[in-house]
Write a protein that holds these residues in place. Sequence first.
Motif, PDB file in Angstrom:
ATOM      1  N   GLY A   1       0.837  -1.190   0.000  1.00  0.00           N
ATOM      2  CA  GLY A   1       0.000   0.000   0.000  1.00  0.00           C
ATOM      3  C   GLY A   1       0.873   1.241   0.000  1.00  0.00           C
ATOM      4  N   THR A   2       0.252   2.385   0.183  1.00  0.00           N
ATOM      5  CA  THR A   2       0.982   3.656   0.161  1.00  0.00           C
ATOM      6  C   THR A   2       1.845   3.800   1.403  1.00  0.00           C
ATOM      7  OG1 THR A   2      -0.844   4.670  -1.069  1.00  0.00           O
ATOM      8  CG2 THR A   2       0.751   6.155  -0.029  1.00  0.00           C
ATOM      9  N   PRO A   3       3.162   3.887   1.257  1.00  0.00           N
ATOM     10  CA  PRO A   3       4.031   3.995   2.436  1.00  0.00           C
ATOM     11  C   PRO A   3       3.766   5.289   3.201  1.00  0.00           C
ATOM     12  CG  PRO A   3       5.302   3.439   0.468  1.00  0.00           C
ATOM     13  CD  PRO A   3       3.933   3.851   0.003  1.00  0.00           C
ATOM     14  N   PRO A   4       3.873   5.269   4.518  1.00  0.00           N
ATOM     15  CA  PRO A   4       3.723   6.508   5.279  1.00  0.00           C
ATOM     16  C   PRO A   4       4.890   7.453   4.992  1.00  0.00           C
ATOM     17  CG  PRO A   4       4.473   4.732   6.704  1.00  0.00           C
ATOM     18  CD  PRO A   4       4.149   4.103   5.382  1.00  0.00           C
ATOM     19  N   VAL A   5       4.609   8.725   5.012  1.00  0.00           N
ATOM     20  CA  VAL A   5       5.658   9.733   4.832  1.00  0.00           C
ATOM     21  C   VAL A   5       6.182  10.095   6.219  1.00  0.00           C
ATOM     22  CG1 VAL A   5       6.217  12.025   3.956  1.00  0.00           C
ATOM     23  CG2 VAL A   5       4.558  10.596   2.737  1.00  0.00           C
ATOM     24  N   LEU A   6       7.405   9.653   6.507  1.00  0.00           N
ATOM     25  CA  LEU A   6       7.980   9.821   7.842  1.00  0.00           C
ATOM     26  C   LEU A   6       9.222  10.706   7.775  1.00  0.00           C
ATOM     27  CD1 LEU A   6       7.784   6.113   9.090  1.00  0.00           C
ATOM     28  CD2 LEU A   6       6.159   7.971   9.545  1.00  0.00           C
ATOM     29  N   PRO A   7       9.515  11.442   8.857  1.00  0.00           N
ATOM     30  CA  PRO A   7      10.736  12.247   8.904  1.00  0.00           C
ATOM     31  C   PRO A   7      11.925  11.367   9.271  1.00  0.00           C
ATOM     32  CG  PRO A   7       9.518  12.527  10.942  1.00  0.00           C
ATOM     33  CD  PRO A   7       8.698  11.607  10.071  1.00  0.00           C
ATOM     34  N   LEU A   8      12.409  10.585   8.304  1.00  0.00           N
ATOM     35  CA  LEU A   8      13.453   9.606   8.597  1.00  0.00           C
ATOM     36  C   LEU A   8      14.711  10.260   9.162  1.00  0.00           C
ATOM     37  CD1 LEU A   8      13.059   7.187   5.553  1.00  0.00           C
ATOM     38  CD2 LEU A   8      12.542   6.706   7.956  1.00  0.00           C
ATOM     39  N   ALA A   9      14.943  11.516   8.839  1.00  0.00           N
ATOM     40  CA  ALA A   9      16.111  12.208   9.380  1.00  0.00           C
ATOM     41  C   ALA A   9      16.028  12.375  10.896  1.00  0.00           C
ATOM     42  CB  ALA A   9      16.262  13.573   8.718  1.00  0.00           C
ATOM     43  N   GLY A  10      14.832  12.238  11.452  1.00  0.00           N
ATOM     44  CA  GLY A  10      14.667  12.350  12.899  1.00  0.00           C
ATOM     45  C   GLY A  10      14.519  11.010  13.598  1.00  0.00           C
ATOM     46  N   ILE A  11      14.582   9.910  12.836  1.00  0.00           N
ATOM     47  CA  ILE A  11      14.425   8.577  13.422  1.00  0.00           C
ATOM     48  C   ILE A  11      15.806   7.946  13.529  1.00  0.00           C
ATOM     49  CG2 ILE A  11      13.361   6.307  13.173  1.00  0.00           C
ATOM     50  CD1 ILE A  11      11.157   7.644  11.524  1.00  0.00           C
ATOM     51  N   TYR A  12      16.296   7.831  14.757  1.00  0.00           N
ATOM     52  CA  TYR A  12      17.605   7.248  15.022  1.00  0.00           C
ATOM     53  C   TYR A  12      17.488   5.826  15.571  1.00  0.00           C
ATOM     54  CZ  TYR A  12      19.557  11.872  14.203  1.00  0.00           C
ATOM     55  OH  TYR A  12      19.929  13.057  13.615  1.00  0.00           O
ATOM     56  N   GLY A  13      16.334   5.464  16.004  1.00  0.00           N
ATOM     57  CA  GLY A  13      16.092   4.112  16.482  1.00  0.00           C
ATOM     58  C   GLY A  13      14.619   3.797  16.376  1.00  0.00           C
TER      59      GLY A  13
END
Length: 279
Positions: A260-272
Motif C-alpha cells: 500500500g501507500t508507504p507513510p511519509v515519515l521524517p526519517l532524518a529524525g528517526i535514530y532508532g
Amino acid sequence: MQLKIRAMRATEVHLPLEWAAREGWNPGLYDAELFYAADPAGFFVGEIGGAPVATISAVRYGDRFGFIGLFIVRPDCRGGWLGPRLAQAALEHLGDRTIGIDGVLAKVRNYQTYGFALAHRNARYAGDGGGPGGDGTEPLAAFAADEIAAYDLRHFGFPRPAFLRGWLKQNEALSLALGVRRAGRLARYGSIRKCRVGYKIGPLFADDAEGAAMLCAALAARAAGSVYYLDIPESNPQALALVRARGMKEVFATARMYRGTPPVLPLAGIYGITSFELG
C-alpha cells in the motif's frame, strides 16, 4: 493435516516471544504484555491437532495502518503451506490498510509476492553499555502525555496511545524513558528496556544529530556492564554515523517493506525504531 487459525488469548502471547527468543531475536522481558495491549485482536496462532505450529501478529493502528510481525513457523513444520496460510489470515485481518513489515532479508522476494515493496534496510547494532550519561536529560514523565503522543505520532506516522502508555513505563529499573526540551517543548525522546540479553534502545527520535547522540549516551549509560542494541533505519545517514561513532557493530538487518501507500515519515529524525515486531 487440518490447520486451525485462531486469535491468541492474552495468556498465550508469551509463546511467539519464546519462539522469537529461540530464533535469536532477543525480545524484551515484558514485550508479550506490551505488544498485546497494542491490539488484543491482532495475534494469531495456527494449530494442528490442538498443538501450536505457527504464529503471526497483525497489529492495527487505527483504520489506515497495520504492522505484521512475530511470523514464526515451528522449525519441524517449515517449508510447506503453513506460512502462507498464516500470512493470508494476517492480511485479511488488516484489510485495505497500508501494511508494514520488517522482513528477513533472504525472504524479500517472498514478501513481494504478497504485494510488499522494499522501502529501506533497518539494521541492529550492538555496543557495550556504560560510559558518561550526557547532560540535559530528564524523565519523560515530566512531559504531558499529549505532548509525548504528538511527538511520537510525528515520527511513527500513526497514533498508538495504548501501546505507548505501557511501553514508556515498563517494569525493571533500567527500562527508562528520557526526554530533552528545546524552546520549552519536547524535541527528543528515547527509551531503553531490559531484554533476554542486555538492553535495547527504542524508540530514539530526535530533531538533530547532536541531541540524538546525547540522548543515546544517556540511555546507554543505563546498560553499564552489559550489551545494548539500537535498531536504525539505514536511510538516515546520521543514525549510521551515530552507531559508528559509538563503536557499535551490526549484528542483524531487516527489510522494511510496505504494502500500500508507504507513510511519509521524517526519517532524518528517526535514530532508532521502536521494535522489529510492531514497527
